[in-house]
Design an enzyme around this catalytic site. Sequence first.
Site, PDB file in Angstrom:
ATOM      1  N   ARG A  54      69.747  55.255  -0.629  1.00  0.00           N
ATOM      2  CA  ARG A  54      69.067  55.903   0.486  1.00  0.00           C
ATOM      3  C   ARG A  54      68.602  54.927   1.559  1.00  0.00           C
ATOM      4  O   ARG A  54      68.854  55.126   2.751  1.00  0.00           O
ATOM      5  CB  ARG A  54      67.854  56.699  -0.019  1.00  0.00           C
ATOM      6  N   THR A  55      67.913  53.862   1.161  1.00  0.00           N
ATOM      7  CA  THR A  55      67.363  52.937   2.157  1.00  0.00           C
ATOM      8  C   THR A  55      68.480  52.254   2.930  1.00  0.00           C
ATOM      9  O   THR A  55      68.451  52.170   4.161  1.00  0.00           O
ATOM     10  CB  THR A  55      66.455  51.902   1.478  1.00  0.00           C
ATOM     11  N   LYS A  64      75.669  30.315  -3.823  1.00  0.00           N
ATOM     12  CA  LYS A  64      75.913  28.870  -3.904  1.00  0.00           C
ATOM     13  C   LYS A  64      74.608  28.069  -3.887  1.00  0.00           C
ATOM     14  O   LYS A  64      74.632  26.846  -3.960  1.00  0.00           O
ATOM     15  CB  LYS A  64      76.775  28.423  -2.726  1.00  0.00           C
ATOM     16  N   ARG A  78      66.215  43.701   1.623  1.00  0.00           N
ATOM     17  CA  ARG A  78      65.702  44.169   0.340  1.00  0.00           C
ATOM     18  C   ARG A  78      66.023  43.110  -0.698  1.00  0.00           C
ATOM     19  O   ARG A  78      67.124  42.558  -0.708  1.00  0.00           O
ATOM     20  CB  ARG A  78      66.337  45.492  -0.085  1.00  0.00           C
ATOM     21  N   HIS A 118      57.000  48.562   0.015  1.00  0.00           N
ATOM     22  CA  HIS A 118      58.160  49.251   0.607  1.00  0.00           C
ATOM     23  C   HIS A 118      57.663  50.040   1.825  1.00  0.00           C
ATOM     24  O   HIS A 118      57.602  51.264   1.805  1.00  0.00           O
ATOM     25  CB  HIS A 118      58.786  50.186  -0.423  1.00  0.00           C
TER      26      HIS A 118
END
Length: 361
Positions: free
Chosen positions: A54-55, A83, A104, A132
Amino acid sequence: MTPMRKLVNVGDMSRKWWDDLYARCRDIIARPEVYANSCSGKILASMFYEPSTRTNFSFQAAAQRLGAGVFGFSDPVGTSASKGETLADTIRMTAAYSSAIVIRSPQEGSATAAALYSEVPIINAGDGGHSHPTQTLTDLTTIAEKRGEIGNIRIGLCGDLKHGRTVHSLVEAMEMFPNISFYLISPPELRLPDYVSARMKKQQQDFVISESLVDCIPELDVLYMTRIQRERFKDAGEYRRLKDVYILTAKMLKSAGSDMLIMHPLPRYGEIATDVDTDPRAAYFEQARYGMLIRMALLLDFMHLPRRMPPVPESDPDVLPGECTNPACITRSDAYLPKIRSRSGLDRCGYCDKKVTEMLL
């Protein structure tokens, strides 16, 4: 007034900022054609170090509906982070190509760290179990649209309140609105983190702690369900023991008010039975659409801000020297990060708000 250049915690928001953002969102809902090319030539960088549906999709859809381009990744395995590239260097590089960055990460405080090194606005799309804020914008928009106001409500927060970053952010955001009463429904093992509950007490927020969803339902104007988050548990056995502790069913809703709003940030894993989906009080799929719309309003603001080099990050001399006790904190992998002030106190990490262990000299 200096424009806000980051949204990494709900504390970055003010009531006036929210009111202006929501007014812009309502205009987007009413006149979407006016905004179709409002961000033409702008580019959103989407950095998702952790799975999201969703986000991630809502940010991409929001940018594209505004006429902006989008680039990024949904798996860091294919990037230089695999890396060993530092977050600071990744952010500096990504900022060179973009108008705004949405990030995120499973590492708590990652968005706060990113904002120290970016010359374009940073948006936190979830940092571990910490915060959030754009989900909170989604939640506030849903309540405002469905109820007509955000204040004067009794809201039940049910499920994993310990790891639930959506809950942590929503609780703080509700400080801006009058006459909010919380019902904090969870097993003892999954109650709110101490820094969240301490803040509630300091702000004199009204709350009741309960383990019974059935007992609380008749009292509520809004029920906010959350999933038990498997990815936050170190002990698989503890997760299995707790994962089905709350399951909302249509039968349970017989005692609820006729206009009680049922919300969930999604995804769900059985904590709301499918027989609830057809109940007119269920708003969680509408909630997902409101998330795209309020993110359009946010991007419209952020992507037009001029580029600006941040000051060189330096440690705050007043912060307690030592290491954060949270193994999920960004400072545990990116040791170069400066020590910064936490809104929860100088003895807490400025990235994740957990306690800091003082070093022995």
